[in-house]
Motif scaffolding. Structure first.
Motif, PDB file in Angstrom:
ATOM      1  N   PHE A   1      33.216  35.858  45.153  1.00 15.49           N
ATOM      2  CA  PHE A   1      32.792  37.169  45.526  1.00 15.49           C
ATOM      3  C   PHE A   1      33.500  37.233  47.131  1.00 15.49           C
ATOM      4  O   PHE A   1      33.913  38.295  47.603  1.00 15.49           O
ATOM      5  CB  PHE A   1      31.387  36.907  45.608  1.00 15.49           C
ATOM      6  N   PRO A   2      33.685  36.189  48.001  1.00 12.94           N
ATOM      7  CA  PRO A   2      33.931  36.559  49.242  1.00 12.94           C
ATOM      8  C   PRO A   2      35.436  36.992  49.424  1.00 12.94           C
ATOM      9  O   PRO A   2      35.983  37.804  50.365  1.00 12.94           O
ATOM     10  CB  PRO A   2      33.777  34.877  50.051  1.00 12.94           C
ATOM     11  N   ASP A   3      36.218  36.484  48.351  1.00 16.83           N
ATOM     12  CA  ASP A   3      37.748  36.911  48.073  1.00 16.83           C
ATOM     13  C   ASP A   3      37.879  38.307  47.591  1.00 16.83           C
ATOM     14  O   ASP A   3      39.016  38.707  47.514  1.00 16.83           O
ATOM     15  CB  ASP A   3      38.505  36.055  47.679  1.00 16.83           C
ATOM     16  N   ILE A   4      36.922  38.842  47.308  1.00 14.31           N
ATOM     17  CA  ILE A   4      36.967  40.215  46.386  1.00 14.31           C
ATOM     18  C   ILE A   4      37.122  41.352  47.482  1.00 14.31           C
ATOM     19  O   ILE A   4      35.779  41.717  47.794  1.00 14.31           O
ATOM     20  CB  ILE A   4      35.928  40.186  45.203  1.00 14.31           C
ATOM     21  N   GLY A   5      38.082  41.911  47.854  1.00 16.57           N
ATOM     22  CA  GLY A   5      38.018  42.835  48.763  1.00 16.57           C
ATOM     23  C   GLY A   5      37.883  42.372  50.174  1.00 16.57           C
ATOM     24  O   GLY A   5      37.793  41.194  50.487  1.00 16.57           O
TER      25      GLY A   5
END
Length: 242
Positions: free
Chosen positions: A95-99
């Motif tokens: 999640f943290p690296d998505i976008g």
């Protein structure tokens, strides 16, 4: 400026508690005309069981995130989302690296009466600062850097300063022409239209504060909500630029 620029993402997220001028920010992004603008898709999943993105009906948070990522391979995407609910997708390791995740905060003393006036049965959790801070902390720890945090109060009084700083942080061009627009209701927020009357009447970020009958200082329930939520807001405020 607090934190390093987060360039290279075609997928931008703005996470904000309800009643924090985030719809005005979304309206500015619509005015730019260079992003697909998606309004509260995760909360739509919670409230009505599905979200619609580019005509596609989606009923799962993972599917929604995959869809947004896929679109972002072809064009820029801006997602404005409120944090009255806790979204399971935040638990995904990736999640943290998505976008590029960004955050808009506003003093809960102003947020809580406004939210209560719209929804008198609101729960403490739905005020949203605890959920917002969890997302912020997850992203901060996941990417090893401080995500961008901005204040609604400054957005209302110094919109060009804030929007310029935002654009610099996320790596998009600043467009002065997007700081004003014609008043109108938008299809993007049709599901929650009654919540966005001020945004529909607006011509820019100018905001006239309201005094509500029920406030933190005269309503014991709202005071308890404030006492619980304020520490999360205070932690977020410590990451503001400057």
């Amino acid at each position: 400026m607090n934190g390093a620029p987060q360039h290279g993402h075609n997928l931008l997220f703005l996470w904000s508690p309800p009643r924090s001028l985030s719809t005005a920010f979304l309206r500015m992004m619509i005015q730019r005309g260079d992003h697909l603008v998606v309004h509260e898709p995760f909360s739509s999943l919670v409230v009505q069981g599905y979200a619609v993105v580019e005509g596609e009906k989606i009923s799962d948070q993972r599917e929604l995130l995959d869809t947004l990522q896929d679109i972002a391979t072809r064009r820029r995407v801006f997602v404005k989302e409120t944090t009255e609910y806790r979204y399971e997708i935040v638990d995904a390791p990736e999640f943290p690296d998505i976008g590029c995740h960004t955050f808009l905060i506003r003093d809960p003393e102003a947020v809580i009466p406004s939210h209560y006036a719209m929804k008198p049965d609101i729960t403490c959790a739905e005020i949203g600062f605890e959920h917002q801070f969890e997302i912020f902390r997850t992203v901060h720890e996941g990417i090893g850097a401080c995500p961008a945090v901005f204040a609604a109060e400054q957005l209302a009084t110094e919109s060009e300063v804030v929007v310029r700083a935002y654009c610099e942080r996320v790596g998009i061009d600043f467009m002065e022409s997007a700081l004003s627009w014609e008043p109108e209701n938008r299809d993007e927020w049709s599901r929650t239209r009654e919540w966005h009357a001020d945004a529909a009447r607006s011509k820019g970020f100018d905001y006239v504060p309201r005094v509500y009958q029920d406030r933190v200082e005269n309503n014991a329930k709202l005071a308890s909500y404030y006492d619980y939520q304020f520490p999360f807001y205070e932690r977020m405020r410590s990451f503001l630029p400057g």
